[in-house]
Design a protein around this motif. Structure first.
Motif, PDB file in Angstrom:
ATOM      1  N   GLU A 448       0.817  -1.209   0.000  1.00 16.54           N
ATOM      2  CA  GLU A 448       0.000   0.000   0.000  1.00 16.54           C
ATOM      3  C   GLU A 448       0.854   1.264   0.000  1.00 16.54           C
ATOM      4  O   GLU A 448       0.505   2.275  -0.622  1.00 16.54           O
ATOM      5  CB  GLU A 448      -0.943   0.013   1.209  1.00 16.54           C
ATOM      6  N   GLY A 449       1.983   1.234   0.716  1.00 18.12           N
ATOM      7  CA  GLY A 449       2.844   2.416   0.745  1.00 18.12           C
ATOM      8  C   GLY A 449       3.412   2.744  -0.617  1.00 18.12           C
ATOM      9  O   GLY A 449       3.484   3.916  -1.020  1.00 18.12           O
ATOM     10  N   LEU A 450       3.815   1.715  -1.359  1.00 17.86           N
ATOM     11  CA  LEU A 450       4.314   1.929  -2.718  1.00 17.86           C
ATOM     12  C   LEU A 450       3.226   2.485  -3.617  1.00 17.86           C
ATOM     13  O   LEU A 450       3.485   3.320  -4.486  1.00 17.86           O
ATOM     14  CB  LEU A 450       4.852   0.615  -3.280  1.00 17.86           C
ATOM     15  N   LEU A 451       1.990   2.043  -3.409  1.00 17.96           N
ATOM     16  CA  LEU A 451       0.884   2.537  -4.212  1.00 17.96           C
ATOM     17  C   LEU A 451       0.686   4.034  -4.030  1.00 17.96           C
ATOM     18  O   LEU A 451       0.368   4.747  -4.996  1.00 17.96           O
ATOM     19  CB  LEU A 451      -0.393   1.783  -3.837  1.00 17.96           C
ATOM     20  N   GLY A 452       0.901   4.542  -2.826  1.00 19.02           N
ATOM     21  CA  GLY A 452       0.795   5.980  -2.596  1.00 19.02           C
ATOM     22  C   GLY A 452       1.848   6.764  -3.356  1.00 19.02           C
ATOM     23  O   GLY A 452       1.568   7.842  -3.899  1.00 19.02           O
ATOM     24  N   VAL A 453       3.079   6.224  -3.426  1.00 18.99           N
ATOM     25  CA  VAL A 453       4.150   6.881  -4.190  1.00 18.99           C
ATOM     26  C   VAL A 453       3.795   6.918  -5.671  1.00 18.99           C
ATOM     27  O   VAL A 453       3.962   7.941  -6.358  1.00 18.99           O
ATOM     28  CB  VAL A 453       5.491   6.156  -3.965  1.00 18.99           C
ATOM     29  N   LEU A 454       3.291   5.800  -6.184  1.00 19.28           N
ATOM     30  CA  LEU A 454       2.943   5.746  -7.599  1.00 19.28           C
ATOM     31  C   LEU A 454       1.784   6.683  -7.918  1.00 19.28           C
ATOM     32  O   LEU A 454       1.763   7.323  -8.974  1.00 19.28           O
ATOM     33  CB  LEU A 454       2.575   4.312  -7.984  1.00 19.28           C
ATOM     34  N   GLY A 455       0.810   6.765  -7.021  1.00 22.24           N
ATOM     35  CA  GLY A 455      -0.298   7.684  -7.247  1.00 22.24           C
ATOM     36  C   GLY A 455       0.152   9.126  -7.283  1.00 22.24           C
ATOM     37  O   GLY A 455      -0.356   9.937  -8.081  1.00 22.24           O
ATOM     38  N   HIS A 456       1.125   9.478  -6.426  1.00 18.72           N
ATOM     39  CA  HIS A 456       1.653  10.848  -6.452  1.00 18.72           C
ATOM     40  C   HIS A 456       2.369  11.138  -7.767  1.00 18.72           C
ATOM     41  O   HIS A 456       2.326  12.262  -8.277  1.00 18.72           O
ATOM     42  CB  HIS A 456       2.589  11.042  -5.268  1.00 18.72           C
ATOM     43  N   MET A 457       3.035  10.136  -8.346  1.00 21.33           N
ATOM     44  CA  MET A 457       3.730  10.327  -9.612  1.00 21.33           C
ATOM     45  C   MET A 457       2.762  10.597 -10.763  1.00 21.33           C
ATOM     46  O   MET A 457       3.135  11.252 -11.748  1.00 21.33           O
ATOM     47  CB  MET A 457       4.572   9.088  -9.946  1.00 21.33           C
TER      48      MET A 457
END
Length: 1005
Positions: A448-457
Motif C-alpha cells: 500500500e505504501g508503494l501505491l501511494g508513491v505511484l499515485g503521487h507520480m
C-alpha cells in the motif's frame, strides 16, 4: 646432397662474412691509396674520376665503399683542408657518385673532438649545398638521408653547446664566438626549410636513441645560452632551439580558424540531440561535438555560445507539454554534464572555464534571445544557466546576470502562481533517485505504501517531469527496469481479499501505463536495450515486441500472440458481457491482457453479424476500461493492427469501438487514481491511433486552440511529392540558416519514407546546385547535421554509391568543379571521419533503430574482398616498391597497388564502412593515375586537403589508413599537395613502410 648440420652451417656463414669484411677493408685501403696517388700526381677532378672508376670493382657502389668519408678524412689531414681533394668530393657530388646521406654522414664524422668542428670553409659549403638538394633515389636511400640529417642536427647542437661552454670560461678567445656563429648559421640553414624538419621528424620515429641525443644537446645548450653576451646571436640560437622543439608537433599546427560567428552545424546537431535523443549517453554526444569543433576549428568561446543558443532556441520553439519538459531537462541537466566533460579535453594553453566565462558574457548580449527564453521559462533562464558553472564564471558576468534577473518584469495573473519548469526539473532530479530506491525495496508484505508513491507520480505533470529528469541524467533505463520488475510483482497470487486484490490490480495497471508512456515518449529501446537480469523475458517486453503499435512497426492481427487458449477467451467474453461488476480477486492480469484482443475480435464479429447491439458493445467496452486501463490499451492495440488491414469502408465499427474505449468512465465504483490513470491512458491511445484515424480524415478529439493534438505528427504536406517537399523545406532551412525541431521531424519522416539512398542523393543534388562559395559551405554544415539523423547509413550511401557514380561517369564530372565540388569533398570527409570514429562503438540512437535497412545493399557483394590478400602480404613487402604501377580501375588492381596501412594494421575489412573507404581510396588512386586531369582531379585534391586539415597527428585510426601507399607519389604531382606536412599527414608513420614512403616523397620535393 644431404643437408648440412646447423653447427656446420653457422661456421660456413661466419667464414663468408669474415671474407667479405676483409675484401671491403682491402678495397677501402686501396681507395685511400688511389686518393693519395691522385694528390701526389695533381690529377684534375675529372681525371681522378676516370681513373678511380677503372679500378672500382664491378657491382660495388661508392657509398658502400665509403668514398665520401674517405675523401673528407684525407682532405682534413693537416693544418688546413686540402682544396684538391675537396674538389674531388665536389665532383663526386655533382656526378652523383655519392649520395646525399653518405656525404652528410661523413660531414658529421669529420672529427671526434669538438675543436675540429667547422675549421674548414669547404665543409660548410658542402653542408649548405646538401641541405638544399633533393634526393631522387630509392626509399632506403631516402631513409638514409633522414638519418644523416638527424646526425647532422645532433652534431650541430653539440657543437653549439660546446662553444657556448668554452665562451663561459675565463680568457675565452674571440674566435670561439666566430665559430659559434658559423655553427648557428649552419643550424639555421638546416632548420629553416620545412622539408628538412619533416625528414628529421621521420628519422626521430625511426631512431629514438638519436633523438634522445638531440634532447640532451638541447638541455646542454639551454643551460649555457644565458652566458652569451651577444644578444643577437643568443636570440638566433633560441629561435633554432624552438624550431627543433617544434619538430615532434609538426602535424599539430593547423591553419587559423575561420572568421565567422555562427556555426549552423553545432546549432543543428544540438537541436537534433535535444529533440530526438534525450535518452542518449552523454559521452557519444561530447565526442561528436568535439569532432565538429576540431573539423571546423571553432574557437572554444563561440563553440560554447552556439551550444547555449541552440538550447534556448529549442526551449522557445518547443510545444507545450512533454516536449517542453524534455528540452528543459536537456538544457539544464544534460548540457551542464556535457560542459563538464568538455573541460577534460585538451583546449590548448587557455583554460576551458575561461572560455565558458567569455561565452556567457557573449550570451548576455543576446538580449532578444534571452527575452524570449525568459518569457517561456518565467524569467529564470539565466539564473539556472549559471547554477552549474557559477564558481568559475567571473563576478562581473554573474552581476550582469543578476541585474537581468531582478529587472522589472511584466507579471500576469496567469503566470503569477505557476512554477517555472527549470526549477521543477532541477528538483525532480534527486526525486528520481529517491523513487528508484523506494521501488527497489521489498513491498511484498505492505504494497500500500508503494501505491501511494505511484499515485503521487501520476498527478499533474509529475510523471513527465520525472521521466524527463531521468532521461537527461541517464537513469531512464534503470527507471524502466524497476517498473518492469514491479509489473511482474502481481503475478504472484496467494490468498488475498478484495483490498489486496485492488492493490495488486492497481500496481499492475499503473506500472503498465507508465511503461507504455515511456515507450511512446522515449522509444522502445529504453525497455529492450538491456536484457532482464533473471534471463526470462518479462510480460511487458513480450507484449511490447509482439502487440504494441509503434512508428515503423507492422503488426499482424492474426499473429498467434493474439490467439490464446479458446477457453480463456470464452470466459473473458462472458465476464465482460455480464452486467455485474468485474471481480478482481484471484485475477491473473497478464493472462487477461493477452486474452483481451481475442475477446475483442469475438465482440467485433458478433456486432458486425448483428448478434450484439451498439448498447451491448458499449457495456462491454465500459467493463474493459472501468477498472484496469491496461485492458483498454491491449484492446486498442489489436484494433489498430486490425484496422490497418481493412479498407476505408470497413473501418467504421472498429473505429467506433476505439472511441468508446478512449472515453473516460466516471462512476463511483472505479478503482483508486482512476482520473489520473485515464489521462495517461487517453494519451497512449491517441498516439496509437493517430495514423489510422489520419487516413480517414477523422480526429479522435478536437484540437485545442494554439496546440497540436500530437506534437510533430502529420507534418508532411498532403498531395505533394516527397521530393518536392524535401527540396522546399531544405531551401527554407538554407534561407533561415538553421534547422528547427519541426523541420527535423519532417526530414526524419522523409528519410523514413524515401529511404537512405533517396534522401542522401537528393540532398547532395541540392548541394551541387550551389555556385557561391559561402552558400555551398553553409549547405555542408546543414547537411552534415541532417545526416546525423542516421549518419552511418548516410555515410555508406555517400561514399559507396553517390561519390563513385560521380567520379566514374565523365558526364557528371562538370558537377565536381569548385565551389560545389570542394563543398562535397568537405561533406564527404566530415561524414567519413565522424562515422569511422564512432562506428566501432555501440551507440545506436532511437531514431536509427526505427528504420529498416532494406534499402541498403549488401556491401560484401557490392565490394568483393579478395580472401587471398593476407597470404600475398609477405611476398609484396619483399618485392621492389619502385616498380611502376599502372592502375586502370579498382577491379584491375594488383596487390602491390592496393596495399594500405589498414591491411598492415589488420583492420577488419568485412566491416561495411571499412570496405567502402578502402574501395573509395582505390578509385581515387585510379583517377590520379589515369593521366586525365579535370574537375574529378580537383575533387580528389580537395578531398585529400580536407583529410589533412581534419586529421590528428598520425594516421592510424584515421580514414587515411585506407589510402594505398602507391597513391602518395601520385598526389605529389598535384602542386597544392606537394608539401611536407601533407606527406606526413597522409602516411602512417607508425609503420616502417609508411616512413619509407613518406621519406621518399618528401626527399623528392
Amino acid at each position: 646432397y644431404p643437408p648440412l648440420k646447423f653447427q656446420t652451417f653457422l661456421q660456413f656463414f661466419f667464414i663468408i662474412k669474415r671474407l667479405i669484411f676483409q675484401f671491403c677493408k682491402m678495397k677501402v685501403v686501396n681507395l685511400k691509396q688511389a686518393i693519395l696517388q691522385a694528390w701526389k700526381e695533381r690529377w684534375s677532378d675529372y681525371q681522378w674520376a676516370i681513373n678511380i672508376k677503372k679500378n672500382c670493382p664491378k657491382g660495388a657502389t661508392w657509398d658502400y665503399l665509403n668514398l665520401a668519408e674517405a675523401l673528407l678524412e684525407q682532405a682534413m689531414i693537416g693544418p688546413s683542408p686540402n682544396p684538391l681533394i675537396l674538389s674531388y668530393l665536389k665532383y663526386a657530388i655533382s656526378s652523383q657518385m655519392v649520395s646525399c646521406s653518405s656525404v652528410l654522414t661523413a660531414v658529421s664524422k669529420v672529427g671526434n673532438h669538438p675543436s675540429n668542428h667547422f675549421h674548414s670553409a669547404e665543409v660548410i659549403v658542402l653542408q649548405q649545398r646538401f641541405t638544399r638538394s633533393a634526393c631522387l633515389g630509392k626509399a632506403e636511400e631516402c631513409i638514409g638521408l633522414c638519418r644523416a640529417l638527424l646526425g647532422i642536427l645532433v652534431w650541430l647542437l653539440q657543437g653549439c653547446a660546446w662553444y657556448c661552454e668554452k665562451l663561459r670560461e675565463p680568457g675565452a678567445l674571440p674566435t670561439g664566438e666566430v665559430s659559434l656563429r658559423a655553427c648557428q648559421e649552419r643550424l639555421e640553414i638546416l632548420l629553416q626549410r620545412t622539408k628538412n624538419r619533416a625528414l628529421v621528424h621521420i628519422a626521430r620515429l625511426e631512431e629514438q636513441a638519436s633523438w634522445t641525443n638531440v634532447e640532451q644537446a638541447l638541455i646542454r645548450l639551454a643551460e649555457n645560452l644565458s652566458s652569451l653576451t651577444n644578444q643577437m646571436l643568443r636570440s638566433k640560437l633560441e629561435e633554432c632551439v624552438s624550431l627543433v622543439k617544434s619538430i615532434p608537433q609538426m602535424l599539430c599546427i593547423h591553419c587559423d580558424p575561420p572568421v565567422q560567428t555562427s556555426f549552423p552545424s553545432v546549432h543543428a546537431f544540438i537541436m537534433l540531440e535535444g529533440t530526438m535523443n534525450l535518452t542518449g549517453e552523454t559521452q557519444p554526444l561530447v565526442e561528436q561535438l568535439m569532432m565538429i569543433k576540431r573539423m571546423q576549428r571553432i574557437p572554444a568561446p563561440l563553440f560554447v555560445l552556439e551550444i547555449w543558443k541552440a538550447c534556448f532556441t529549442g526551449l522557445i520553439e518547443s510545444p507545450e507539454g512533454t516536449e517542453e519538459l524534455k528540452w528543459t531537462a536537456f538544457t539544464f541537466l544534460k548540457i551542464p554534464q556535457v560542459l563538464l566533460r568538455l573541460k577534460k579535453y585538451p583546449q590548448g594553453e587557455k583554460d576551458f572555464m575561461e572560455d565558458v566565462n567569455m561565452a556567457f558574457e557573449y550570451l548576455l548580449k543576446l538580449t532578444p534571445l534571452l527575452d524570449k527564453a525568459d518569457q517561456r521559462c518565467k524569467y529564470v533562464t539565466v539564473r539556472h544557466t549559471i547554477i552549474g558553472p557559477r564558481k568559475t564564471i567571473s563576478m562581473c558576468s554573474v552581476g550582469l546576470a543578476e541585474d537581468r534577473e531582478y529587472a522589472p518584469k511584466l507579471k500576469t495573473a496567469e503566470n503569477a502562481n505557476i512554477q517555472p519548469n527549470p526549477g521543477l526539473i532541477l528538483r525532480a532530479e534527486p526525486t528520481v533517485t529517491n523513487i528508484l530506491k523506494t521501488v527497489d525495496a521489498d513491498h511484498s508484505k505492505s504494497p500500500e505504501g508503494l501505491l501511494g508513491v505511484l499515485g503521487h507520480m501520476l498527478s499533474g505533470k509529475s510523471l513527465d517531469l520525472l521521466l524527463a529528469a531521468a532521461a537527461a541524467t541517464g537513469k531512464l533505463k534503470s527507471f524502466a527496469r524497476k517498473f518492469i520488475k514491479l509489473n511482474e510483482f502481481p503475478k504472484h497470487i496467494s490468498g488475498e481479499g478484495s483490498k489486496s486484490a485492488s492493490v495488486r490490480a492497481l500496481l499492475f495497471d499503473i506500472s503498465f501505463l507508465m511503461l507504455c508512456h515511456v515507450v511512446q515518449t522515449y522509444g522502445s529501446e529504453v525497455i529492450l536495450s538491456e536484457p532482464s537480469p533473471s534471463g526470462e523475458t518479462p510480460f511487458f517486453e513480450t507484449w511490447l515486441q509482439m502487440c504494441m503499435p509503434e512508428e515503423g512497426k507492422t503488426l499482424n492481427p492474426d499473429h498467434p500472440c493474439f490467439r490464446p487458449e479458446s477457453g480463456k477467451v470464452e470466459s473473458l467474453v462472458a465476464l465482460l458481457n455480464t452486467s455485474s461488476e468485474m471481480k478482481l480477486v484471484q485475477m491473473k492480469w497478464h493472462e487477461i491482457c493477452l486474452s483481451t484482443p481475442a475477446a475483442i475480435l469475438e465482440v467485433l464479429n458478433a456486432w458486425e453479424n448483428g448478434v450484439l447491439s451498439v448498447e451491448a458493445v458499449q457495456k462491454i467496452t465500459d467493463n474493459i476500461k472501468g477498472k484496469v486501463c491496461s485492458m483498454a490499451i491491449c484492446a486498442v492495440a489489436w484494433l489498430v493492427a486490425h484496422v490497418r488491414m481493412l479498407g476505408l469502408d470497413e473501418r467504421e465499427k472498429p473505429q467506433t469501438m476505439i472511441r468508446q474505449l478512449m472515453t473516460p468512465l466516471y462512476g463511483e465504483n472505479t478503482l483508486q487514481f482512476y482520473n489520473e490513470r485515464v489521462v495517461i491512458m487517453s494519451s497512449i491511445l491517441e498516439h496509437m491511433c493517430a495514423d489510422v484515424f489520419q487516413q480517414t480524415g477523422v480526429s479522435l478529439r478536437p484540437a485545442l486552440e494554439g496546440q497540436e493534438p500530437i506534437p510533430y505528427r502529420s507534418l508532411l504536406p498532403p498531395r505533394q511529392p516527397i521530393r518536392q517537399a524535401l527540396q522546399t523545406h531544405f531551401r527554407q532551412v538554407l534561407a533561415k540558416g538553421w534547422v528547427d525541431s519541426r523541420t527535423l521531424h519532417l526530414l526524419e519522416s522523409l528519410l523514413h519514407m524515401g529511404g537512405v539512398f533517396w534522401f542522401t542523393n537528393n540532398l547532395v543534388k541540392e548541394l551541387l546546385k550551389e555556385t557561391r562559395k559561402e552558400w555551398a559551405f553553409r549547405v555542408v554544415e546543414l547537411l552534415y547535421s541532417i545526416f546525423c539523423l542516421d549518419l552511418q547509413q548516410a555515410t555508406l550511401t555517400l561514399l559507396g554509391h553517390i561519390l563513385p557514380n560521380l567520379l566514374t561517369d565523365p558526364a557528371h564530372w562538370h558537377k565536381l568543379a569548385d565551389p560545389p565540388g570542394r563543398a562535397l569533398a568537405k561533406l564527404s570527409v566530415w561524414c567519413a571521419l565522424s562515422s569511422f570514429s564512432s562506428h566501432h562503438k555501440v551507440h545506436t540512437s532511437a531514431r536509427q533503430r526505427k528504420r529498416q535497412r532494406e534499402d541498403i545493399e549488401d556491401y560484401s557483394s557490392l565490394f568483393p574482398l579478395d580472401d587471398t590478400q593476407p597470404s600475398k602480404l609477405m611476398r609484396l613487402l619483399s618485392s621492389n616498391e619502385d616498380e611502376p604501377v599502372v592502375l586502370s580501375s579498382p577491379g584491375d588492381r594488383t596487390m602491390s597497388s592496393s596495399l594500405s596501412a589498414s591491411q598492415l594494421h589488420t583492420v577488419n575489412m568485412r566491416d561495411p564502412l571499412n570496405r567502402v573507404l578502402a574501395n573509395l581510396f582505390l578509385l581515387i588512386s585510379s583517377i590520379l593515375g589515369s593521366k586525365t586531369a579535370g574537375p574529378q582531379t580537383q575533387f580528389v585534391q580537395s578531398f585529400v586537403e580536407e583529410c589533412v586539415e581534419c586529421s590528428e597527428q598520425g594516421s592510424r585510426g584515421s580514414i587515411l589508413q585506407f589510402m594505398p601507399f602507391t597513391m602518395v607519389s601520385e598526389l605529389m604531382k598535384l602542386h597544392a599537395l606537394a608539401k611536407p606536412k601533407v606527406v606526413l599527414s597522409i602516411t602512417d608513420l607508425t609503420l616502417p613502410l609508411g616512413r619509407r614512403v613518406a621519406a621518399k616523397a618528401i626527399a623528392a620535393l
